[in-house]
Design a protein around this motif. Structure first.
Motif, mmCIF file in Angstrom:
data_model
loop_
_atom_site.group_PDB
_atom_site.id
_atom_site.type_symbol
_atom_site.label_atom_id
_atom_site.label_comp_id
_atom_site.label_asym_id
_atom_site.label_seq_id
_atom_site.Cartn_x
_atom_site.Cartn_y
_atom_site.Cartn_z
ATOM 1 N N ASP A 102 19.294 16.970 22.258
ATOM 2 C CA ASP A 102 18.902 18.450 22.040
ATOM 3 C C ASP A 102 17.787 19.306 22.426
ATOM 4 N N GLN A 103 18.988 20.133 23.377
ATOM 5 C CA GLN A 103 18.104 20.617 24.899
ATOM 6 C C GLN A 103 17.769 20.456 25.584
ATOM 7 N N LEU A 104 18.072 19.122 26.448
ATOM 8 C CA LEU A 104 17.894 18.800 27.549
ATOM 9 C C LEU A 104 18.570 19.381 28.591
ATOM 10 N N SER A 105 17.845 20.219 29.616
ATOM 11 C CA SER A 105 18.065 20.825 30.662
ATOM 12 C C SER A 105 18.264 20.448 31.785
ATOM 13 N N ASP A 106 17.551 19.331 32.803
ATOM 14 C CA ASP A 106 18.281 18.734 33.733
ATOM 15 C C ASP A 106 19.041 17.650 34.240
ATOM 16 N N ALA A 107 19.555 18.439 35.223
ATOM 17 C CA ALA A 107 20.955 17.828 35.350
ATOM 18 C C ALA A 107 20.688 16.285 35.992
ATOM 19 N N ARG A 108 19.672 16.415 36.530
ATOM 20 C CA ARG A 108 19.187 14.612 36.808
ATOM 21 C C ARG A 108 18.531 13.708 36.003
ATOM 22 N N ASN A 109 18.204 14.040 34.803
ATOM 23 C CA ASN A 109 17.431 13.435 33.542
ATOM 24 C C ASN A 109 19.050 13.090 32.843
ATOM 25 N N PHE A 110 19.109 13.735 32.775
ATOM 26 C CA PHE A 110 21.201 13.890 31.689
ATOM 27 C C PHE A 110 21.744 12.707 32.652
ATOM 28 N N GLY A 111 21.997 13.037 33.943
ATOM 29 C CA GLY A 111 22.528 11.974 34.736
ATOM 30 C C GLY A 111 21.723 10.571 34.250
ATOM 31 N N ALA A 112 20.581 10.546 34.189
ATOM 32 C CA ALA A 112 20.007 8.993 34.833
ATOM 33 C C ALA A 112 20.053 8.683 32.879
ATOM 34 N N ILE A 113 20.016 9.836 31.710
ATOM 35 C CA ILE A 113 19.979 9.640 30.505
ATOM 36 C C ILE A 113 21.758 8.454 30.430
ATOM 37 N N ILE A 114 22.680 9.294 30.908
ATOM 38 C CA ILE A 114 23.894 8.549 30.448
ATOM 39 C C ILE A 114 24.272 7.748 31.712
ATOM 40 N N ARG A 115 24.217 7.394 32.513
ATOM 41 C CA ARG A 115 23.880 6.006 32.849
ATOM 42 C C ARG A 115 23.149 3.983 32.404
ATOM 43 N N ASN A 136 27.451 18.902 36.334
ATOM 44 C CA ASN A 136 28.051 18.897 38.138
ATOM 45 C C ASN A 136 28.325 17.919 38.427
ATOM 46 N N GLY A 137 27.777 18.050 40.095
ATOM 47 C CA GLY A 137 27.351 17.424 40.938
ATOM 48 C C GLY A 137 26.220 16.236 40.743
ATOM 49 N N ASP A 138 25.281 17.064 40.286
ATOM 50 C CA ASP A 138 24.411 16.016 40.656
ATOM 51 C C ASP A 138 23.913 15.545 39.196
ATOM 52 N N THR A 139 24.512 15.513 37.916
ATOM 53 C CA THR A 139 24.918 14.238 37.298
ATOM 54 C C THR A 139 26.205 13.406 36.735
ATOM 55 N N VAL A 140 26.729 13.902 38.182
ATOM 56 C CA VAL A 140 27.762 12.958 38.397
ATOM 57 C C VAL A 140 27.138 11.667 39.500
ATOM 58 N N LYS A 141 26.626 12.558 40.603
ATOM 59 C CA LYS A 141 25.192 11.900 41.027
ATOM 60 C C LYS A 141 24.658 10.835 40.224
ATOM 61 N N THR A 142 23.884 11.092 39.796
ATOM 62 C CA THR A 142 22.689 10.562 38.866
ATOM 63 C C THR A 142 23.250 9.252 38.140
ATOM 64 N N SER A 143 24.116 9.842 37.559
ATOM 65 C CA SER A 143 24.717 8.915 36.566
ATOM 66 C C SER A 143 25.519 7.618 37.161
ATOM 67 N N ALA A 144 25.207 7.753 38.215
ATOM 68 C CA ALA A 144 26.483 6.518 39.400
ATOM 69 C C ALA A 144 27.738 6.827 38.268
ATOM 70 N N GLY A 145 28.113 7.603 38.536
ATOM 71 C CA GLY A 145 29.476 7.650 37.994
ATOM 72 C C GLY A 145 30.210 6.682 36.582
ATOM 73 N N ALA A 146 29.329 6.857 35.365
ATOM 74 C CA ALA A 146 28.680 6.815 34.551
ATOM 75 C C ALA A 146 29.636 7.743 33.653
ATOM 76 N N VAL A 147 29.665 9.016 33.792
ATOM 77 C CA VAL A 147 29.532 9.941 33.046
ATOM 78 C C VAL A 147 31.458 9.976 32.780
ATOM 79 N N PHE A 148 31.809 9.374 33.914
ATOM 80 C CA PHE A 148 32.625 9.058 33.915
ATOM 81 C C PHE A 148 33.801 8.181 32.747
ATOM 82 N N ASN A 149 32.961 7.577 32.158
ATOM 83 C CA ASN A 149 33.098 6.118 31.516
ATOM 84 C C ASN A 149 32.413 6.519 29.601
ATOM 85 N N ILE A 150 31.604 7.407 30.042
ATOM 86 C CA ILE A 150 31.174 7.862 28.451
ATOM 87 C C ILE A 150 31.860 8.663 27.430
ATOM 88 N N PRO A 151 32.450 8.915 26.398
ATOM 89 C CA PRO A 151 32.607 10.370 25.731
ATOM 90 C C PRO A 151 31.559 11.505 25.618
#
Length: 244
Positions: A102-115, A136-151
């Motif tokens: 709900d309104q999470l706004s930091d791309a790196r936090n988002f990436g870590a959560i996705i991972r 974005n690129g930061d999200t992809v990087k901090t998710s360690a690519g997990a962003v491509f594996n989860i809907p």
């Protein structure tokens, strides 16, 4: 920001939106005027595209090209339809586990959560179209690519997603300090959607009013809250522990 995930120039952005490109966010020069800018505004509003006004210096940092007062970031992923995803998960026989941000706004936090979500078997992540962290690129990087594996699903309003999940027999649990319930008091061994709030404000009060359960983590230190990605990890691993 990764250059291949950018479009610059007003006409180019209008055409990309009209072509159905997954635009994540458009950055507009604060004082930009003109008929073409008006057309871009109309196109963005009609297609519910997330945008914000920024100083020209930010646009110049994003690209050295002639941006005409507008730079768009393209999502590196395609987003899923919430209703289709929920239906598919239920029909597959899995015990649903969804995560609402709900309104999470930091791309790196988002990436870590996705991972963490990918590692704990989350079936899908739900975010709001307006105001959510960019993919974005930061999200992809901090998710360690997990962003491509989860809907990931984008919705107009978090409350509508909560109502839809509840109607689908999925219990909604909000992470909030505004409760006496500890995370360990909740039964996660059923269809569940966990709701995490923004870094500064937590879960929106209007969302808290409609959820099925509220839960908090026990805190023993002097600091009153954890980083949202750490708190989210604690919730997801408690859900996983109960389901083992």
């Amino acid at each position: 920001m990764e250059r291949e995930h950018q479009i610059f120039g007003i006409r180019a952005i209008i055409e990309a939106i009209q072509a159905g490109t997954e635009i994540d966010k458009v950055f507009l020069q604060k004082d930009a005027q003109g008929d073409l800018m008006k057309e871009l505004m109309q196109t963005m509003k009609k297609n519910n595209v997330n945008f914000s006004y920024v100083p020209v210096e930010k646009l110049n940092r994003l690209t050295s090209k002639n941006h005409q007062g507008a730079v768009a970031t393209i999502s590196p992923i395609s987003f899923h339809n919430l209703e289709d995803l929920v239906t598919n998960v239920i029909e597959s026989g899995k015990k649903p586990l969804f995560l609402i941000l709900d309104q999470l706004s930091d791309a790196r936090n988002f990436g870590a959560i996705i991972r963490t979500a990918e590692c704990t078997g989350v079936n899908g992540i739900i975010i709001q179209k307006q105001g959510a962290a960019p993919v974005n690129g930061d999200t992809v990087k901090t998710s360690a690519g997990a962003v491509f594996n989860i809907p990931i699903c984008k919705v107009d309003h978090i409350k509508d997603a909560v109502f839809f999940l509840q109607a689908s027999d999925i219990k909604t649990v909000a992470a909030t300090e505004k409760t006496d319930n500890l995370i360990y008091d909740i039964d996660f061994n059923q269809g569940i959607a966990i709701i995490m709030g923004s870094e500064d404000r937590g879960v929106n009060p209007s969302v808290l009013k409609i959820v099925d359960e509220k839960a908090k983590l026990p805190m023993h230190g002097t600091i009153e809250s954890l980083n949202v990605s750490v708190a989210c990890g604690a919730f997801l691993y408690e859900a996983l522990r109960q389901r083992l």
